[in-house]
Enzyme design. Structure first.
Site, PDB file in Angstrom:
ATOM      1  N   GLU A 190      -1.352  -2.682   9.502  1.00 54.35           N
ATOM      2  CA  GLU A 190      -1.362  -1.766  10.633  1.00 54.35           C
ATOM      3  C   GLU A 190      -2.337  -2.249  11.712  1.00 54.35           C
ATOM      4  OE1 GLU A 190      -2.255   2.174   8.861  1.00 54.35           O
ATOM      5  OE2 GLU A 190      -1.883   1.087   6.994  1.00 54.35           O
ATOM      6  N   HIS A 207       3.484   2.170  11.031  1.00 51.34           N
ATOM      7  CA  HIS A 207       3.010   2.238   9.644  1.00 51.34           C
ATOM      8  C   HIS A 207       4.107   1.797   8.666  1.00 51.34           C
ATOM      9  CE1 HIS A 207       1.096   3.797   5.992  1.00 51.34           C
ATOM     10  NE2 HIS A 207      -0.013   4.003   6.694  1.00 51.34           N
ATOM     11  N   ASP A 215      -7.437  -0.954   1.065  1.00 50.53           N
ATOM     12  CA  ASP A 215      -7.182   0.059   2.089  1.00 50.53           C
ATOM     13  C   ASP A 215      -8.299  -0.109   3.123  1.00 50.53           C
ATOM     14  OD1 ASP A 215      -6.186   2.134   3.564  1.00 50.53           O
ATOM     15  OD2 ASP A 215      -6.589   3.700   2.087  1.00 50.53           O
ATOM     16  N   HIS A 219      -4.464   9.748  10.786  1.00 47.71           N
ATOM     17  CA  HIS A 219      -3.212   9.477  11.498  1.00 47.71           C
ATOM     18  C   HIS A 219      -2.788  10.599  12.447  1.00 47.71           C
ATOM     19  CE1 HIS A 219      -2.862   5.821   9.354  1.00 47.71           C
ATOM     20  NE2 HIS A 219      -2.278   6.264   8.265  1.00 47.71           N
TER      21      HIS A 219
END
Length: 363
Positions: free
Chosen positions: A327, A187, A261, A116
């Site tokens: 996302e 996010h 994830d 990120h």
């Protein structure tokens, strides 16, 4: 939906002080209020979506994003709640990439990866307010050449625009003075029952129009392949309850990710206009979230690293499964995977990503 369309039927915007960061930097909040009952509150720190409120089927309004009540907590206890992430959303393996023959090293803030945007990405910086009008706010940030190891001076904007049908359009833009990488997203972590509800988000029903995922290795970096989701716990094409596959240890991908994830390769691919990336529904409250994007992928994250040490709004303790992030993005580690859509941005060719969160109630 374009920004112009969002503005045409937008409601109102309210700007106010929102306290200060631990170092004394002032923070502002801009609340976008739609006539239909949906409200979004944006903080200048991290260009953060602090709250998204909407009614359930009985008209009861709740905030559906995890986060903090106090703006300073986003700096003191960062966990990407609702923030704008960049320069590069998601992971870059080894924190390294090569561009035009030169190799760049980024901070390693996720074990052996850069995540990120690094240790001080766009989520950990104060943004400037450019304008507040017509139910929208535009924020700006300048990222210097070499910031977090990335080349090029980058001028960045984020516009949030609310329409009366409950759609929050988010437009990311960036221009550079030398070749670089850009991959920005929001996010937000959602619980459509309400962020402090005793019901977690794992009972939500999720639909993702994607026939494949980008499977990952033990470091959560894509292997480079596209793996079909058919007959696996990653098949959300026709909708399924998120929790049904969350702890299915027969799938090594679930074990490595500590749950979901993973990036889904959207069937629509990279598009000029936003297309559907995901539909999330809470069958109890009736709230529905539709996520649309121009980008080719969407990361599904089930709050796997919320471990009870994060105390959020109204002193709620957040734990694994309390929320779901969706996302929109370029694929993770795309700078090191030539087959993935490129995140390269060049001078004179600005970056643009349009995404939409549309909150409604199921009929």
């Amino acid at each position: 939906m374009t920004l112009a369309a969002a503005q045409a039927d937008a409601a109102t915007a309210k700007r106010e002080a929102a306290g200060a960061l631990p170092d004394g930097t002032a923070v502002e909040a801009i609340t976008l209020i739609a006539k239909g009952g949906v409200e979004a509150r944006i903080l200048t720190y991290g260009a953060t979506l602090q709250a998204l409120r909407g009614p359930d089927r009985n008209g009861k309004v709740a905030d559906v994003v995890l986060g903090y009540d106090d703006a300073r907590d986003y700096a003191s206890h960062p966990n990407y709640f609702g923030v704008t992430v960049g320069r590069y959303a998601n992971r870059i393996g080894g924190g390294r990439f090569t561009l035009d023959g030169k190799t760049y090293q980024l901070p390693l803030n996720d074990k052996v990866n850069s995540l990120h945007g690094g240790t001080k990405g766009f989520d950990k910086q104060p943004w400037r307010v450019v304008s507040v009008k017509d139910g929208s706010v535009t924020l700006a940030l300048t990222s210097a050449d070499g910031d977090q190891g990335y080349p090029g001076k980058l001028d960045v904007t984020v516009t949030y625009a609310m329409s009366d049908d409950g759609a929050l359009t988010i437009i990311f833009g960036a221009s550079t003075d030398k070749p670089t990488l850009v991959n920005m997203t929001n996010h937000a972590i959602f619980n459509l029952a309400g962020e402090g509800s005793p019901r977690d988000a794992m009972g939500h029903r999720l639909t993702i129009p994607a026939r494949a995922i980008t499977p990952v290795d033990a470091n959560l970096i894509p292997t480079g392949e596209l793996r079909p989701v058919a007959d696996t716990v990653f098949d959300f094409q026709s909708g399924r309850v998120v929790g049904d596959g969350l702890r299915d240890g027969r799938d090594p991908q679930i074990v490595m990710g500590h749950g979901y994830d993973h990036n889904f390769a959207l069937d629509k691919g990279l598009t000029t206009a936003p297309g559907l990336a995901a539909r999330l529904e809470d069958p109890v409250s009736g709230r529905v979230l539709e996520v649309s994007t121009t980008e080719p992928g969407v990361q599904l994250y089930t709050g796997n690293f919320l471990d009870g040490t994060f105390i959020g709004k109204s002193k709620h303790v957040y734990r694994m499964g309390d929320g779901i992030a969706l996302e929109p993005q370029k694929f993770p580690d795309s700078p090191n995977k030539p087959a993935f859509a490129s995140a390269r941005v060049d001078p004179g060719k600005p970056y643009r990503h349009v995404m939409i969160y549309k909150l409604s109630v199921a009929k």
